[in-house]
Design a protein around this motif. Structure first.
Motif, short mmCIF file in Angstrom:
data_model
loop_
_atom_site.label_atom_id
_atom_site.label_comp_id
_atom_site.label_asym_id
_atom_site.label_seq_id
_atom_site.Cartn_x
_atom_site.Cartn_y
_atom_site.Cartn_z
N LEU A 1 44.07 -14.84 71.84
CA LEU A 1 42.96 -15.80 71.93
C LEU A 1 43.45 -17.09 72.59
CD1 LEU A 1 41.62 -15.36 68.26
CD2 LEU A 1 40.59 -14.42 70.35
N SER A 2 42.52 -18.01 72.86
CA SER A 2 42.94 -19.33 73.35
C SER A 2 42.13 -20.40 72.60
CB SER A 2 42.76 -19.44 74.85
OG SER A 2 41.52 -18.90 75.22
N LEU A 3 42.19 -20.30 71.28
CA LEU A 3 41.46 -21.25 70.44
C LEU A 3 42.09 -22.63 70.52
CD1 LEU A 3 41.26 -19.08 67.16
CD2 LEU A 3 39.42 -19.43 68.83
N ASN B 1 46.74 -17.49 68.22
CA ASN B 1 46.41 -17.21 69.62
C ASN B 1 47.27 -16.07 70.17
OD1 ASN B 1 44.28 -18.97 69.92
ND2 ASN B 1 45.55 -20.67 70.63
N ARG B 2 48.56 -16.09 69.86
CA ARG B 2 49.46 -15.05 70.39
C ARG B 2 49.19 -13.69 69.75
NH1 ARG B 2 54.36 -18.64 71.04
NH2 ARG B 2 55.64 -17.06 70.09
N ASP C 1 49.43 -21.50 67.68
CA ASP C 1 50.08 -20.52 68.57
C ASP C 1 50.23 -19.16 67.90
OD1 ASP C 1 50.45 -22.15 70.82
OD2 ASP C 1 52.06 -23.19 69.78
N LEU D 1 40.30 -22.85 65.61
CA LEU D 1 41.12 -22.18 64.60
C LEU D 1 40.60 -22.49 63.19
CD1 LEU D 1 43.51 -20.40 63.90
CD2 LEU D 1 44.99 -22.41 63.95
#
Ligand code: FAD
Ligand code: UDP
Length: 385
Positions: A108-110, A103-104, A100, A115
């Motif tokens: 991103l939305s890995l 991504n934050r 998180d 990651l």
């Protein structure tokens, strides 16, 4: 005549006082130059009636069943898993760095394997991981190191992470999942009525006398005693004969706000431009309900009470010289974070004190009739501390 003079009423001194008084039946005088027992774990109710930690947030965590059960004699517990956020580039994101966090921070939305690739592309290859900078840069790369670790470490220690032993930043893991707990130990709890209440129970034994606001120097030649347990700074014990060992200090700014809550978790780290390192809001830790809320800001400093041994090679060398002197003093036991110059958590200090108690029993065996049976002693035999 006291059998033992114990200098320092933190975890190291108090555990040994309790063990010696209850298991060896000997008379103990425990002193502290502060006005309270508990050492750095001391907590108190502030003017607003909110339980705060005088010397910054103390969260109990351990993997040792033996240590947990030992302390459970003196307190009930409140289940509490510690979560920390870091204020980075204007956002509050989880630290330890996890899925998180990245991504934050980067929008991103890995997933976890994404990651892992993200880290692998950025991690620097370092042949030998020696420093606190190496530890982080070799896992997540330089950019995340600079955002989360470089500034915080400079503030906290007054030196660059590249000059600090790798063990310091290695305390904080890097994760590729969404686990946002600061610790992953099996036992994570807060003492239900606080640390000071725990110490009061631990030290309440007819064989233990407590003397506060008293420095060792003031009474060492006045109060008759047979042996000493010293838990203060080891260089001070030997009158700084080889020079001062550096200990890092902190200035704590405690304040109460006229609103119920200030931040979403107990601790927010500030690794960037703020002069303080972290802000603690105690009600998250203690579960206390109150219409107001109390906080502590931590400002690292070279001056003031010694809180942290500074893990650097030259300091380890200097400590060894003091340790050599200590070895020759068979009448004095050196225990705890300051006397053994180790960056120990509370459970490690308790473990070290219990191990010292075992060594005391071996060095100074009691007649069998005096020794009280102890389930804990039996557990200690089989449990690795
Ligand atoms: P101390 O608690 O330092 O006790 C030593 C005592 O000796 C002091 O009270 C001092 O006044 C006294 N003393 C020294 N010299 C003399 C003298 N000459 N005469 C009389 N008295 C003397 N650990 C965790 O497990 N979890 C945490 O979340 C955590 N957070 C921490 C946050 C901060 C800001 C700090 C500084 C430490 C934290 N710790 C934490 C570590 C924890 O505080 C220590 O592991 C533990 O308190 C060490 O116990 P001790 O008895 O060795 O030393
Ligand atoms: N650290 C950091 N950024 C953070 C948290 C930790 O750079 O957000 C580094 C810093 O050098 C710190 C060390 O990691 O001194 C260990 O962190 P920990 O939270 O264990 O420190 P403590 O609670 O003992 O002060």
């Amino acid at each position: 005549m006291f059998d033992w003079l114990i200098v320092g009423a933190g975890f190291a001194g108090s555990v040994l006082a309790e063990r010696i008084a209850s298991q060896r039946g000997e008379k103990v005088l425990i002193i502290d130059r502060r006005a309270h027992a508990g050492g750095n774990a001391y907590d108190r109710y502030d003017d607003a009636g909110i339980l705060i930690h005088q010397y910054g947030p103390h969260i109990f965590h351990t993997n040792s069943e033996m240590i947990f059960f030992y302390l459970s004699q003196f307190t009930k517990w409140r289940f509490y898993e510690h979560r920390v956020l870091a204020r980075v580039d204007g956002q509050l994101v989880p630290i330890p760095i996890n899925l998180d966090t990245v991504n934050r921070l980067y929008g991103l939305s890995l997933d976890s394997s994404g990651l892992e690739r993200f880290f692998a592309e950025r991690a620097e290859r370092i042949a030998e991981i020696r420093t606190s900078e190496d530890v982080v840069v070799s896992k997540v790369g330089r950019e995340l190191y600079e955002k989360f670790f470089r500034g915080y470490t400079r503030k906290q220690w007054g030196i660059d992470a590249s000059h600090l032993d790798r063990t310091v930043t290695a305390r904080v893991p890097v994760r590729t999942n969404r686990d946002d707990r600061y610790f992953t130990d099996v036992f994570q709890f807060m003492p239900k009525r606080g640390y000071t209440a725990l110490f009061e129970r631990m030290l309440s034994h007819p064989n233990i006398k407590i003397m506060l606001c008293t420095d060792y120097r003031e009474i060492r030649s006045v109060v008759p005693h047979r042996r000493v347990i010293f838990t203060g700074p080891i260089d001070e014990f030997f009158d700084f004969r080889f020079g001062k060992l550096p200990y890092r200090s902190l200035r704590f700014e405690h304040l109460t706000l006229d609103r119920a809550w200030h931040q979403p978790v107990a601790v927010v780290n500030h690794p960037q431009s703020e002069p303080f390192t972290r802000v603690t809001e105690y009600k998250h830790l203690t579960g206390q309900r109150h219409s107001r809320t109390s906080l502590t800001y931590e400002y690292p400093s070279d001056h003031g009470d010694p809180y942290y041994p500074v893990p650097q090679p030259q300091n380890a060398v200097l400590f060894k010289r003091y340790e050599e002197l200590a070895r020759k003093r068979s009448d004095v036991w050196f225990v705890g974070r300051l006397a053994t110059y180790r960056y120990y958590n509370m459970d490690q200090v308790v473990g070290q004190a219990l191990a010292t108690f075992k060594r005391i029993n071996e060095a100074l065996p009691l007649e069998l009739r005096k020794r009280a049976p102890s389930r804990l002693a039996a557990m200690a035999e089989v449990t690795q501390i």
